[in-house]
Design an enzyme around this catalytic site. Structure first.
Site, PDB file in Angstrom:
ATOM      1  N   GLU A   1      39.669  12.829  20.588  1.00  0.00           N
ATOM      2  CA  GLU A   1      39.061  13.796  19.331  1.00  0.00           C
ATOM      3  C   GLU A   1      38.382  12.960  18.264  1.00  0.00           C
ATOM      4  O   GLU A   1      37.441  13.450  17.592  1.00  0.00           O
ATOM      5  CB  GLU A   1      40.308  14.454  18.629  1.00  0.00           C
ATOM      6  CG  GLU A   1      40.782  15.793  19.375  1.00  0.00           C
ATOM      7  CD  GLU A   1      41.819  15.062  20.241  1.00  0.00           C
ATOM      8  OE1 GLU A   1      42.673  16.141  20.791  1.00  0.00           O
ATOM      9  OE2 GLU A   1      42.132  13.947  20.457  1.00  0.00           O
TER      10      GLU A   1
ATOM     11  N   ALA B   1      40.348  21.318  23.958  1.00  0.00           N
ATOM     12  CA  ALA B   1      40.103  22.645  23.330  1.00  0.00           C
ATOM     13  C   ALA B   1      38.350  22.972  23.683  1.00  0.00           C
ATOM     14  O   ALA B   1      37.579  22.185  24.031  1.00  0.00           O
ATOM     15  CB  ALA B   1      40.380  22.456  22.010  1.00  0.00           C
TER      16      ALA B   1
ATOM     17  N   GLU C   1      47.709  17.682  25.000  1.00  0.00           N
ATOM     18  CA  GLU C   1      48.749  18.027  23.881  1.00  0.00           C
ATOM     19  C   GLU C   1      49.534  19.208  24.474  1.00  0.00           C
ATOM     20  O   GLU C   1      50.737  19.468  24.426  1.00  0.00           O
ATOM     21  CB  GLU C   1      48.176  18.724  22.780  1.00  0.00           C
ATOM     22  CG  GLU C   1      47.342  17.465  22.003  1.00  0.00           C
ATOM     23  CD  GLU C   1      46.649  17.771  20.839  1.00  0.00           C
ATOM     24  OE1 GLU C   1      46.720  17.385  19.686  1.00  0.00           O
ATOM     25  OE2 GLU C   1      45.789  18.577  20.795  1.00  0.00           O
TER      26      GLU C   1
ATOM     27  N   GLY D   1      43.195  18.794  23.678  1.00  0.00           N
ATOM     28  CA  GLY D   1      44.169  19.883  23.518  1.00  0.00           C
ATOM     29  C   GLY D   1      44.880  19.992  24.881  1.00  0.00           C
ATOM     30  O   GLY D   1      46.135  20.424  24.950  1.00  0.00           O
TER      31      GLY D   1
END
Length: 258
Positions: free
Chosen positions: A132, A65, A112, A109
């Site tokens: 993360e 992200a 994911e 992300g």
């Protein structure tokens, strides 16, 4: 449509969406996820499309992200605006098969997002991880839920608690990746796989996806019951009649997606 952060291409019955923020290794921000969701829903609604590919660049599928943007958020903002849930979950609504073609980094992300797809095909240089914890947060787009289902609790704990990356070979051994290809051949190989899937009867392909996904959400006995009902439903399609007739008559089937 014209997009700022993704590229789209249609080749026959296969649609390819390329994440395109090269200056930040395809870091996922709200604009990109909004555009990705719009493209996915558009292709899902297009009767001419039978399979969708999501890919990135040679260096990165998506490196995570957009941390520079996230660093400014506070609890009130992420909660009020339903960060991630608002737009990342669009991919879960897609009923047609979606393949992630991963080259380079698929971290945070990005990992994911790849796991939200129906299968992951990887280049030899692919690297996966949920780092993360190094940012003081936990995975927030399904990393602590989909990863253990794919690779086991022990492997997921290892990746999420250490923040380390695993390469394509380890990811395939762990069950996260379906197949590995040389980096230069990844898109050609995945496109060929997607074309093969798109040539299958679409209703049946959608049932396969729905049934396999249901296996992660229910008990074995209920899953078998669900599968059996979809299996029975296949006998109400024209493609079942054509597929079995073609097999008996020793000829190629001509499916009509009906």
């Amino acid at each position: 449509m014209s997009y700022n952060t993704i590229l789209t291409n249609v080749d026959g019955k296969v649609a390819t969406i390329t994440l395109h923020r090269p200056q930040v290794l395809n870091a996922l921000n709200d604009e990109l996820m909004d555009e990705l969701g719009a493209a996915l829903m558009g292709f899902d609604a297009d009767d001419n499309i039978g399979c969708i590919i999501i890919t990135g660049s040679e260096k990165a599928f998506a490196a995570g992200a957009d941390v520079a943007k996230m660093a400014k958020y506070n609890f009130q903002e992420v909660y009020r605006h339903d960060y991630i849930s608002r737009n990342w979950e669009q991919i879960r609504k897609v009923r047609k098969p979606v393949i992630a073609a991963v080259s380079g980094y698929a971290l945070g992300g990005g990992c994911e997002l790849a796991m939200m797809c129906d299968m992951i095909m990887a280049a030899e240089n692919a690297k996966f991880g949920q780092p993360e914890i190094k940012l003081g947060i936990i995975p927030g787009a399904g990393g602590t839920q989909r990863l253990p289902r794919a690779v086991s609790k022990a492997k997921a704990m290892d990746l999420a608690l250490t923040g380390r990356m695993m390469d394509a070979n380890e990811a395939e051994r762990a069950g996260l990746v379906a197949r590995i290809f040389p980096q230069a051949e990844l898109l050609n190989e995945v496109s060929a796989i997607a074309k093969g899937i798109a040539d299958m009867p679409l209703l049946t392909a959608m049932m396969v996806k729905e049934s396999i996904n249901a296996s992660y959400e229910t008990t074995l006995s209920e899953g078998i019951r669900f599968e059996r009902r979809l299996f029975h439903a296949c006998f109400g399609t024209n493609d079942q009649k054509e597929g079995m007739a073609a097999f008996v008559e020793k000829r190629p089937a001509k499916f009509t997606n009906s």
